[in-house]
Every structure is written in structure tokens, then in C-alpha cells.
Write a protein that holds these residues in place. Structure first.
Motif, PDB file in Angstrom:
ATOM      1  N   VAL A   1       2.454   1.945  -3.368  1.00  0.00           N
ATOM      2  CA  VAL A   1       1.703   2.395  -4.525  1.00  0.00           C
ATOM      3  C   VAL A   1       1.365   3.896  -4.211  1.00  0.00           C
ATOM      4  CG1 VAL A   1      -0.804   2.177  -5.223  1.00  0.00           C
ATOM      5  CG2 VAL A   1       0.644  -0.006  -4.813  1.00  0.00           C
TER       6      VAL A   1
ATOM      7  N   CYS B   1      -8.953  -2.134  -2.683  1.00  0.00           N
ATOM      8  CA  CYS B   1      -8.798  -1.045  -3.349  1.00  0.00           C
ATOM      9  C   CYS B   1      -9.546   0.200  -2.281  1.00  0.00           C
ATOM     10  CB  CYS B   1      -9.531  -1.035  -4.506  1.00  0.00           C
ATOM     11  SG  CYS B   1      -8.857  -2.043  -5.817  1.00  0.00           S
TER      12      CYS B   1
ATOM     13  N   LEU C   1      -3.885   3.122 -12.842  1.00  0.00           N
ATOM     14  CA  LEU C   1      -4.099   2.434 -11.416  1.00  0.00           C
ATOM     15  C   LEU C   1      -4.800   3.566 -10.416  1.00  0.00           C
ATOM     16  CD1 LEU C   1      -3.473   0.433  -9.373  1.00  0.00           C
ATOM     17  CD2 LEU C   1      -1.151   1.351  -9.215  1.00  0.00           C
TER      18      LEU C   1
ATOM     19  N   TYR D   1      -4.724  -5.636  -6.310  1.00  0.00           N
ATOM     20  CA  TYR D   1      -5.951  -4.446  -6.430  1.00  0.00           C
ATOM     21  C   TYR D   1      -6.825  -4.992  -7.522  1.00  0.00           C
ATOM     22  CZ  TYR D   1      -2.703  -1.914  -3.508  1.00  0.00           C
ATOM     23  OH  TYR D   1      -1.618  -1.509  -2.618  1.00  0.00           O
TER      24      TYR D   1
ATOM     25  N   ASP E   1       0.708  -1.214   0.167  1.00  0.00           N
ATOM     26  CA  ASP E   1       0.053   0.139  -0.009  1.00  0.00           C
ATOM     27  C   ASP E   1       0.833   1.046   0.015  1.00  0.00           C
ATOM     28  OD1 ASP E   1      -2.487  -1.125  -0.061  1.00  0.00           O
ATOM     29  OD2 ASP E   1      -2.896  -0.982   1.989  1.00  0.00           O
TER      30      ASP E   1
ATOM     31  N   VAL F   1       0.368  -5.634  -8.244  1.00  0.00           N
ATOM     32  CA  VAL F   1      -0.738  -4.717  -8.230  1.00  0.00           C
ATOM     33  C   VAL F   1      -2.105  -5.773  -8.841  1.00  0.00           C
ATOM     34  CG1 VAL F   1      -1.588  -2.758  -9.687  1.00  0.00           C
ATOM     35  CG2 VAL F   1       0.727  -2.857  -8.263  1.00  0.00           C
ATOM     36  N   ASN F   2      -1.647  -6.251  -9.751  1.00  0.00           N
ATOM     37  CA  ASN F   2      -2.883  -6.891 -10.377  1.00  0.00           C
ATOM     38  C   ASN F   2      -3.400  -8.164  -9.348  1.00  0.00           C
ATOM     39  OD1 ASN F   2      -4.066  -9.486 -11.713  1.00  0.00           O
ATOM     40  ND2 ASN F   2      -3.347  -8.574 -13.539  1.00  0.00           N
TER      41      ASN F   2
ATOM     42  N   TYR G   1      -5.837  -4.986 -10.897  1.00  0.00           N
ATOM     43  CA  TYR G   1      -5.471  -4.246 -12.037  1.00  0.00           C
ATOM     44  C   TYR G   1      -5.378  -5.175 -12.980  1.00  0.00           C
ATOM     45  CZ  TYR G   1      -3.124  -0.874 -14.834  1.00  0.00           C
ATOM     46  OH  TYR G   1      -2.721  -0.136 -15.758  1.00  0.00           O
TER      47      TYR G   1
ATOM     48  N   TRP H   1       3.830  -4.774 -11.415  1.00  0.00           N
ATOM     49  CA  TRP H   1       2.590  -4.813 -11.789  1.00  0.00           C
ATOM     50  C   TRP H   1       1.812  -5.906 -11.534  1.00  0.00           C
ATOM     51  CZ3 TRP H   1      -0.015  -0.783 -12.695  1.00  0.00           C
ATOM     52  CH2 TRP H   1       0.568   0.798 -13.138  1.00  0.00           C
TER      53      TRP H   1
END
Length: 848
Positions: A171, A249, A218, A206, A168, A202-203, A208, A199
Motif C-alpha cells: 500500500v 490504519c 484510500l 484497513y 503495508d 484493503v477492505n 476501506y 482491494w
């Protein structure tokens, strides 16, 4: 790498715990390029034998290891590449031994005790580990046992210079940088880290799903996903692609936006995303009710404020509904930024709602109208004061001109005018200025003070110039909340003319108040003007008495004050903050600001008297009230005073020695006050009119008979003698009503109950509630609960809150906690830590 570093690495490897069933450590080192062939003989390892391995002695070495020496720790060194397994006599030996390599990746694996299975992961970060600073930070995270996500996150966190690994925060830092038009940290990840790894996390964390690796997308995804949780309507279809179903998110944005140390960072990011979405063009398409719960973007607050303002000025009504909306915004993220604007609307709605409730201003006689005023109608004066105070505090109030005109017109042309005209008309049938059952101001000493003097108890009387009744209601509540004691409010009928000289004189102890032919006031031949004279008059009633100014009291330290007031049984303290500002043309528009200041001063004075001289009995009253309107009096509202010669003349009264009958005036013989009135009459303009006089200043006036001028407050405060038992107000308490302490879903609701209603002795409570793990890391969104209900109905003191947990792996055997914190910045204390078990039926698969 030099031999010294090699030796240290080998020593760490030989120091490892033996594998199960092993008696010693055997390490094979294939130095493919023979870099250390010439220096291997100088490598001295404690309790380790070095055996050299070449392509022609493999069998001999195998025999030595398995037959000749089966006890010693062995380093098998070869300056050659490792042969293929089927050509290597030592393949089976190597399988139950360890290997050592001087290639960069191997050394990293060795240094951090990372399993060789993660070699390909570590190989991505060779540039990263070449920096001592980065390596030390990574090592400080203590990530063992290692996994690919842990290593990726550790590298990212170190590049962001975080104190602990946290996706977190990684990001957040990258998005903050992007919103500011910078990219230094993101570029460092591209150079020393691995963007694909970032990434991928992140995928996974979250949701993404875009193929494009875009921080801008994002940011939109995260904030749109948060917004989707609070909108009560439909989002534009083109935004659907930016809504992730992953609860992380929502938790990410919620914790970011509520972090008091990151206010500007979040504002910049939210503004960036709002511009990309063209949010201002879209907001108008939602109703107020659809966006009431939304606080992801500042635009929602500005839209709610603008639309409530427009609706009120268009007489749309629904004032109670708007007040409910405004109060619900108090626990929203942008409320402090727009608090003044919300206050303007809140008090406008409060005033207009009161105006509808009391539109008839009922009162069939003087007593019933007076009674209705002190019970109900005063609230209109109070709401008007709060409205104007908020309106004047705005840096730019140009957007509220129509609203101001609406409130000002209603207050001045309806409320003040109609109430005063009705009040005046009722007095036309009365012969003397008095109300049955209501203490007159000149009877103050007999009613409220004499018994203390008779019983030889100390009494402190504080006279605050122009503290009118509606303000005293608020002050009374403040004293009950802030002080160790109990406070009660009474009311008296003030003297007329309602001005300082007469009001102050009437509050002094006296059997008869004399009026001279110059319209001055005396008690037993002593003028009532001035602190020294008032002390003399007080001492006629009690020798141990003194009159003193507020400023003089506050200037004295405890020993000096104690010395000054020691032995004094009757103390009159004169306070002048409201009238000093209001009765001065250049500052009359600051009278409501002065009222707010007076509250603080008077509460502070009570505290000082309690603490410094152990005062127990304190009375706060006033000499007169006042009328205030923001708009100066129109010419048509000024009563001509030609041929009205008086001994004393002000805007709201004339004292004359004859009964002058004139249209637009109302006359009262001063015999109501004293038999020795010297034939004086008080000639007052009717309603709220003023006489035409020279000089500026017509917003703040007093001297007449309006209810705002003559409803005189008496606050009776009694300090708590037993200082160990505080009578001061305490905050209400809040409890979780749900019995289960097990959570099975990432989204769960809990109900909280406010145990006591807010009243004079129970203050509102602001609670911050969130879930955390045993280490204190937040694992959910944060809810702000404002327990401020004054209702006696339990169902109206209930708060239902939604908590969203991070979608991550939870240990059923670990304890997680619902943290309840007092949001008071002076306290900031943890009120309760409630343990929970988290056993998710769905979700909870994300691990590091």
C-alpha cells in the motif's frame, strides 16, 4: 511445455510423501489433446511404471492396478479427456490417487505444491507466473501452507519487488507512486495481478468500504483515520466517512511517517492529502490546544508556530503554557523540520516568563544585586542569547520581526537599562570597587591557583577572552555532562575598566600590579602583554610554568604536546573565540554563534588536556564579559567625551590621570587595584551608554562596569584520577511500571518512569518504543519518549503512552516484545526487549 519440464514436474510429484496408509504413488495424467502421445514412451521415470489408458482398456488397467501390480509406483497416461465419473471404471481409483495435468494452472499448483482447492485463485495469476523473475520472487517468500490471502499478498508483494510479503509496504508503494502522479506499479497489478484481490485485502485490513477502487480515497482514509486519533476537538462531519475504526490504519500511517528512510515519500503523500482536504482552510478553526497532539500533516506545525507567534506579540501571556506545547512537539514527526522556529518561540517565551518573574530586579545594595544577578538575573541574558542565536539561524526570519522587536525592546530598554542604572546608582554610595565576600579578579591567583603551586601540583588555567558568566553556567553544565570529572562554578568581581589588557594582567600571579603613565600594566617591571612576557611573569611564581595560545595547543599531537608541557606545573592557555568575533565590527553580530563554538572548543580542550597530558586540575576563567544588543546603540545613548582627554580611550571607558567629573559618567580611582596606580582614574559612561568615538561597531561592547561585563566566571574542573570509574554524565534510565505482561486489547496504555532527574551527571534520554513479533516485524505504532524531566517529584517524571496494535491474528503461545531503543543515532541500541503475551478479547481475526 516440453517433455523435460514434464518429467521434472512428475519427478517432484512422485517424490512427495505418501498419503497416510499408502505404499506407493499412483498418478493419473489425462492429456486431453494428446500432445505427448508420441513421446510418452521416451519418458523414463525412475522407479515408476507407465501405463497407457484408452477408452477401450479401462477395465484392464483397473485390474492391473488393483490385482496384477500392487507395489509399483504407476503413471497412468491417457491421450484423451477424462470421462465423466459415472462412465469411468477408474473413478474410485482416482479418488485415492493423484492427478497430473499439463495445463498452466495445474503446473503452477504442482510446482509450488499448492492444494488443488486453490486452483481458481492460482488461475487468476497465470500471466504473473509466466515470468521467471516474478516466480522466483514469489517462491522466495515461502508462503506454504497456502491460502487465498497469502497467494494474493505474495503476488502483490512480488509485483512491488518487496523482499518479503507485506501489505503495508504494498500500500505504501502504491500510494507513494500515486502521490507522485505515476501508476506503473498499479498498472502492473492490473495486468499481471488482480485488482479485485488487492482491494479485497484493503477492505479487510484497513476498513476501506467505498465501492470505488480509488488510491486517492484510500490515502485520505488512512491519514484521516490517523489524524482522528490525535485531534482534541471535532473533525468536520464531511470527513467522518474517511475515518476507519480499524486500528491498522493508525499503525500503517504511524510507521510510515516515522521511517527515517521514507521522509520524502511521506511528505509527498501527506501534502497530497492535505491539498485534497483543503486542510489549511480548516486548521484555523481549531484552537492550539485542540491540535497540540496532531502531527499527521505539516500544516499543524505551521499553524501552531504562527499562532503562538501571534499570541506572544499580542501580549497574550501564557508563556509557560506555550513552552509546554513547544516541548511536547519535540517527539512529533515534523519537529526537526521546524526546530529553529520552535527554538525561537521557546526562548522568547522563556525570556518573557523570566521578565515577568524578575520584573522588579530587586537588590538593595551592590552585594545583594550582584548576588541576585549570579543566581537569577543572568538567565535573562542567557535566554536572550539563545533567542537571538535561533532567530539569526533562520533562513527567513521575516515572519518573526514583531517578535524580535518585542524581545529586543524588553531586553534593551527594560532589562539592560534598568539593571545597569540600578547597579550604577548603588555604586554612587561606595568609595572603592570591591564587594564584601566576593573575590576580586586581581585576587584570582591567590584564591584559586596558589595552593596548587605551593603543593607542587600541576594546574592548567584556561583564560577564554569574553567568556561571560551566563555562558559559563552553560559551559559548566556541558563539562559535567561530557567529561570524566566534576566541575564547579564560582564568580569574581571583575576589574574596571573591563577590557582585555587589564583583565589578562589581573589574572597573572602578582603581589603588585603597576600601571605606567601610558596606562600599560607591568608586574615586577615586565609588561603583561604577550605570551612570552606572561611566561616570564608566571615563572616568577613557579619556574616550571608556561603561557601558550589555544591554537598552538590544539595544533600539537599528543607526543609533541607532552614534550612541550612535560614538567610544567603552572600552565596558562589563552583562548580567543568570542572576543575575536565580537570585538570586530564586521562580525560583532556573530558573537552568540562564536559562544556556541567556544563551548565546543573548550570542552574539546579539556578532553585533550586530560587525555594527552593527564591533566587533573583545570580552571577556566575570563578576562571580562560584555554587553550585546542586536540593535545598534542610538545616538541618545552615546555620552559626549569633549574635553575628556585620556591616556587610553575606548567606547566604554577612559583611563585618565585626573578625576574628570562629567554628567553621565561614573569615576573610580584605580587605587582599588594597586597602590602604584600612577594617579589613574577609570571614567565610565553610566548604565549601558557608550562614549562617542569614531568607527563602526556598537552592538558588542565592554570596558564598563555593567554586571554582564564584571561578573567573571571561574570554572573549577577536577578530572577523575580513576579512569576505570567514569565520572562523566550518563543518560537517565527508564522503566516500564506496569506489572502485567498480557495484552487483551488492540489499544493499550503503558506507564514509564524516569528513574533519575536530569542534572549535571544525568543526561536526557530519547526512547523509541514499539511492539514486534519474534521475527522483528513491527506490529504496533511507535512512541517516542523524551525522558528529560529535571524535577525531583516522581509524578513529574512519569510518561503515559498509548500503543495501538495491528488488528491481526495473534498466537497466544508465541512471544511478542515491547522494544525500547535509544534513539541516539550514534548508539541506536536496543535497551530492553520485554516479552508479552497477546490474547485479544476483541479483534485479531485478520489472517493471511
Amino acid at each position: 511445455m516440453n517433455l523435460t519440464e514434464v518429467k521434472k514436474s512428475l519427478e517432484r510429484q512422485f517424490a512427495r510423501e505418501l498419503m497416510q496408509g499408502s505404499k506407493r504413488n499412483i498418478v493419473f495424467w489425462y492429456d486431453e489433446e494428446g500432445v505427448f502421445a508420441d513421446s510418452i514412451d521416451t519418458l523414463l521415470l525412475e522407479n515408476v511404471k507407465v501405463i497407457k489408458l484408452y477408452d477401450n482398456n479401462m477395465f484392464a488397467v483397473k485390474l492391473y492396478i488393483e490385482e496384477t501390480d500392487r507395489e509399483s509406483n504407476l503413471l497412468v497416461y491417457s491421450p484423451l479427456p477424462r470421462p465423466a465419473n459415472r462412465e469411468n471404471w477408474l473413478t474410485d481409483t482416482i479418488k485415492y490417487s493423484q492427478t497430473f495435468s499439463t495445463d498452466e494452472t495445474s503446473l503452477i499448483l504442482l510446482n509450488y505444491k499448492i492444494d488443488n482447492a486453490l486452483r481458481s485463485v492460482v488461475a487468476k495469476y497465470k500471466l504473473f507466473f509466466r515470468s521467471n523473475e516474478r516466480s522466483k520472487r514469489f517462491e522466495s517468500y515461502a508462503l506454504a501452507p497456502y491460502s487465498e490471502p497469502k497467494i494474493d499478498l505474495g503476488v502483490l508483494s512480488a509485483l512491488c519487488k518487496l523482499p518479503a510479503p507485506n501489505l503495508d509496504n504494498v500500500v505504501r508503494i502504491l500510494l507513494t507512486e500515486m502521490a507522485s502522479g505515476e501508476s506503473a506499479i498499479y498498472d502492473s497489478i492490473a495486468k499481471f495481478g488482480n485488482l479485485d484481490a488487492f482491494w479485497s485485502l484493503v477492505n479487510k485490513f484497513y476498513g476501506y468500504k467505498f465501492t470505488e477502487q480509488s488510491l486517492e480515497r484510500l490515502a485520505i482514509l488512512l491519514l484521516c483515520s490517523h489524524f482522528s486519533h490525535s485531534i482534541n476537538g471535532n473533525m468536520p462531519k464531511e470527513w467522518d466517512v474517511y475515518v476507519s475504526g480499524n486500528p491498522n490504519c493508525y499503525v500503517f500511517v504511524d510507521n510510515f511517517m516515522k521511517n527515517s528512510e521514507l521522509v520524502e515519500d511521506y511528505n509527498n503523500l501527506a501534502n497530497f492529502v492535505a491539498n485534497k482536504l483543503a486542510l489549511s482552510e480548516r486548521t484555523a478553526k481549531w484552537t492550539i490546544d485542540q491540535i497540540t497532539d496532531c502531527d499527521t500533516f505539516e500544516e499543524f506545525d505551521t499553524s501552531i508556530i504562527n499562532r503562538i507567534t501571534a499570541n506572544i506579540t499580542q501580549n497574550a501571556g501564557e508563556y509557560g503554557h506555550y513552552r509546554k506545547i513547544i516541548n511536547s512537539r519535540k517527539n512529533r514527526r515534523y519537529y526537526p523540520q521546524f526546530e529553529k522556529e520552535y527554538d525561537v518561540l521557546l526562548y522568547a517565551c522563556e525570556y518573557l516568563e523570566l521578565a515577568l518573574t524578575y520584573k522588579d530586579l530587586q537588590g538593595v545594595n551592590t552585594l545583594s544585586l550582584f548576588d541576585n544577578y549570579v543566581k537569577s538575573y543572568y538567565k535573562l541574558d542567557s535566554s536572550y542569547r539563545h533567542f537571538l542565536f535561533a532567530y539569526d539561524s533562520l533562513d527567513d526570519n521575516s515572519d518573526y520581526t514583531l517578535l524580535f522587536d518585542m524581545i529586543e525592546n524588553s531586553y534593551t530598554n527594560w532589562y539592560l537599562n534598568d539593571l545597569s542604572m540600578k547597579w550604577c546608582a548603588l555604586w554612587d554610595d561606595e568609595s572603592t570597587w570591591q564587594l564584601p565576600g566576593i573575590t576580586s579578579q586581581q585576587g584570582f591567583y591567590e584564591k584559586y591557583a596558589r595552593r596548587f603551586v605551593t603543593d607542587n601540583e600541576r594546574l592548567v588555567v584556561i583564560i577564554s577572552d569574553a567568556l561571560r558568566y551566563e555562558s559559563a553556567v552553560e559551559l559548566n553544565n556541558i563539562l559535567n555532562r561530557e567529561q570524566k570529572g566534576a566541575s564547579e562554578l564560582d564568580v569574581m568581581l571583575g576589574v574596571i575598566p573591563s577590557y582585555t589588557a587589564l583583565g589578562m594582567a589581573s589574572l597573572l600571579p602578582h603581589k603588585q600590579l603597576d600601571i605606567t603613565d601610558k596606562a600599560d600594566f607591568e608586574i615586577q617591571g615586565i609588561s603583561t602583554e604577550g605570551t612570552e612576557n606572561r611566561t616570564k611573569i608566571l615563572r616568577l611564581a613557579k619556574q616550571e610554568a608556561i603561557a601558550i595560545q589555544y591554537d598552538d595547543v590544539m595544533a600539537l599531537k599528543k607526543p609533541q604536546l607532552s614534550e612541550t608541557l612535560t614538567g610544567m606545573k603552572l600552565i596558562y592557555i589563552y583562548h580567543n573565540t568570542i572576543d575575536a568575533r565580537g570585538d570586530n565590527a564586521p562580525t560583532e553580530n556573530e558573537v552568540f554563534e562564536a559562544t556556541d563554538k567556544a563551548f565546543k572548543e573548550l570542552s574539546g580542550l579539556v578532553r585533550k588536556l586530560r587525555n594527552d597530558i593527564s591533566a587533573i586540575n583545570i580552571i577556566i576563567t575570563a578576562d571580562h564579559g560584555y554587553i550585546y544588543r542586536q540593535t545598534p546603540l542610538a545616538e541618545r545613548d552615546k555620552t559626549p567625551k569633549e574635553n575628556m582627554a585620556g591616556i587610553k580611550s575606548k567606547r566604554r571607558f577612559i583611563l585618565a590621570q585626573e578625576n574628570i567629573e562629567k554628567q553621565g559618567t561614573q569615576n573610580f580611582s584605580m587605587e582599588y587595584l594597586t597602590k602604584n596606580s600612577n594617579g589613574m582614574y577609570a571614567i565610565l559612561p553610566r548604565a549601558t551608554n557608550c562614549f562617542k568615538v569614531q568607527g563602526a561597531g556598537s552592538r558588542y561592547v565592554h570596558g564598563g562596569a555593567a554586571l554582564q561585563e564584571v561578573a567573571i566566571p571561574v570554572i573549577r574542573f577536577k578530572s577523575d584520577k580513576n579512569l576505570s570509574r567514569s565520572m562523566s554524565a550518563k543518560k537517565v534510565s527508564l522503566r516500564l511500571t506496569d506489572l502485567s505482561r498480557k495484552i487483551t486489547s488492540v489499544i493499550t496504555h503503558f506507564t514509564f518512569f524516569q528513574n533519575e532527574p536530569v542534572d549535571e551527571k544525568h543526561l536526557p534520554l530519547r526512547i523509541t518504543a514499539y511492539f514486534a513479533d519474534e521475527a522483528g516485524n513491527r506490529i504496533s505504532n511507535e512512541n517516542i519518549i523524551i525522558a528529560e524531566s529535571t524535577s525531583g517529584k516522581p509524578e513529574e517524571r512519569t510518561y503515559k503512552e498509548k500503543f495501538t496494535l495491528k488488528d491481526m491474528a495473534y498466537d497466544k503461545g508465541a512471544s511478542y516484545y515491547l522494544i525500547l531503543k535509544d534513539e541516539d543515532e550514534l548508539v541506536n541500541s536496543e535497551l530492553e526487549r520485554i516479552p508479552f503475551v497477546i490474547d485479544l478479547i476483541f479483534g485479531g481475526s485478520i489472517r493471511f
